[in-house]
Design a protein around this motif. Structure first.
Motif, PDB file in Angstrom:
ATOM      1  N   TYR A 103       0.689  -1.298   0.078  1.00  0.00           N
ATOM      2  CA  TYR A 103       0.055  -0.200   0.076  1.00  0.00           C
ATOM      3  C   TYR A 103       0.710   1.202   0.054  1.00  0.00           C
ATOM      4  CZ  TYR A 103      -4.281  -2.714   0.348  1.00  0.00           C
ATOM      5  OH  TYR A 103      -5.052  -3.714  -0.062  1.00  0.00           O
ATOM      6  N   GLU A 104       1.923   1.352   0.448  1.00  0.00           N
ATOM      7  CA  GLU A 104       2.876   2.409   0.313  1.00  0.00           C
ATOM      8  C   GLU A 104       3.422   2.397  -0.979  1.00  0.00           C
ATOM      9  OE1 GLU A 104       6.521   4.690   3.016  1.00  0.00           O
ATOM     10  OE2 GLU A 104       6.399   2.271   3.046  1.00  0.00           O
ATOM     11  N   HIS A 105       3.562   1.456  -1.554  1.00  0.00           N
ATOM     12  CA  HIS A 105       4.107   1.620  -2.914  1.00  0.00           C
ATOM     13  C   HIS A 105       2.981   2.183  -4.022  1.00  0.00           C
ATOM     14  CE1 HIS A 105       6.086   0.614  -6.678  1.00  0.00           C
ATOM     15  NE2 HIS A 105       5.338  -0.099  -6.933  1.00  0.00           N
ATOM     16  N   LYS A 108       2.713   5.867  -6.273  1.00  0.00           N
ATOM     17  CA  LYS A 108       2.185   5.612  -7.496  1.00  0.00           C
ATOM     18  C   LYS A 108       0.912   6.603  -7.996  1.00  0.00           C
ATOM     19  CE  LYS A 108       2.220   1.760  -9.571  1.00  0.00           C
ATOM     20  NZ  LYS A 108       2.019   0.274 -10.068  1.00  0.00           N
ATOM     21  N   GLY A 109       0.200   6.475  -6.800  1.00  0.00           N
ATOM     22  CA  GLY A 109      -1.022   7.209  -6.925  1.00  0.00           C
ATOM     23  C   GLY A 109      -1.151   8.376  -6.294  1.00  0.00           C
ATOM     24  N   HIS A 164      -5.362   4.887   0.168  1.00  0.00           N
ATOM     25  CA  HIS A 164      -4.191   3.945   0.486  1.00  0.00           C
ATOM     26  C   HIS A 164      -4.120   3.585   1.716  1.00  0.00           C
ATOM     27  CE1 HIS A 164      -3.305   4.060  -3.838  1.00  0.00           C
ATOM     28  NE2 HIS A 164      -3.255   5.393  -3.957  1.00  0.00           N
ATOM     29  N   LEU A 165      -4.036   4.773   2.743  1.00  0.00           N
ATOM     30  CA  LEU A 165      -4.027   4.675   4.069  1.00  0.00           C
ATOM     31  C   LEU A 165      -5.111   3.566   4.715  1.00  0.00           C
ATOM     32  CD1 LEU A 165      -2.610   7.973   5.235  1.00  0.00           C
ATOM     33  CD2 LEU A 165      -1.333   5.866   5.765  1.00  0.00           C
TER      34      LEU A 165
END
Length: 164
Positions: A127-129, A133-134, A140-141
């Motif tokens: 999710y950090e990656h 990218k996003g 994501h968090l």
């Protein structure tokens, strides 16, 4: 090295015990800016400095710790909504999302079983990656927290089934 730099106190007319400088340098995670902020916060809390004085932890770091406790306390959609608002509060106050990920992961892993740690680190890195990218940081968090809650609740159910 950070201990030497913290001797800037002499130029400010302050006396900093070597023991306190060492404690600050150990708690700043090799971040000079953070070390100076911790020194300033310690001065505000208590001056003259004391050898046994505790180092002040930044408020946002305490808040991330509270967020992790909320995540671990209950894994429900309602709790996810509460945690989402807590994460949003951190973002609004200018805490970088990579820092939020790092400290949240550290707090969550600290309170988990060894068999879960690998999976948690794996989903955090995913999710950090995807965050890098996003551009929708909150998605994501929140997705990371939701996935963690799912893994943690499954682990707890399996653990309790073995007991009863």
């Amino acid at each position: 090295d950070i201990c030497k730099i913290l001797k800037i106190c002499k130029k400010e007319g302050l006396t900093l015990p070597d023991e306190l400088a060492l404690i600050i340098s150990q708690n700043c995670e090799r971040n000079l800016r953070r070390a100076i902020l911790m020194l300033e916060a310690s001065k505000v809390k208590q001056y003259p400095f004391d050898v046994k004085q505790s180092v002040v932890v930044p408020d946002w770091q305490l808040y991330i710790g509270d967020t992790a406790k909320q995540i671990l306390s209950q894994q429900t959609p309602g709790k996810l909504l509460e945690v989402r608002s807590m994460l949003y509060e951190l973002i609004v106050h200018g805490i970088p999302t990579n820092v939020i990920f790092k400290f949240l992961l550290k707090e969550l892993v600290k309170n988990c079983d060894i068999s879960l740690k690998h999976d948690i680190v794996e989903i955090a890195s995913f999710y950090e990656h995807s965050l890098l990218k996003g551009n929708k940081t909150m998605f994501h968090l929140e997705a990371f927290v939701a996935k963690f809650m799912l893994l943690y609740s499954k682990f707890m159910e399996e653990s309790l089934n073995g007991i009863f």
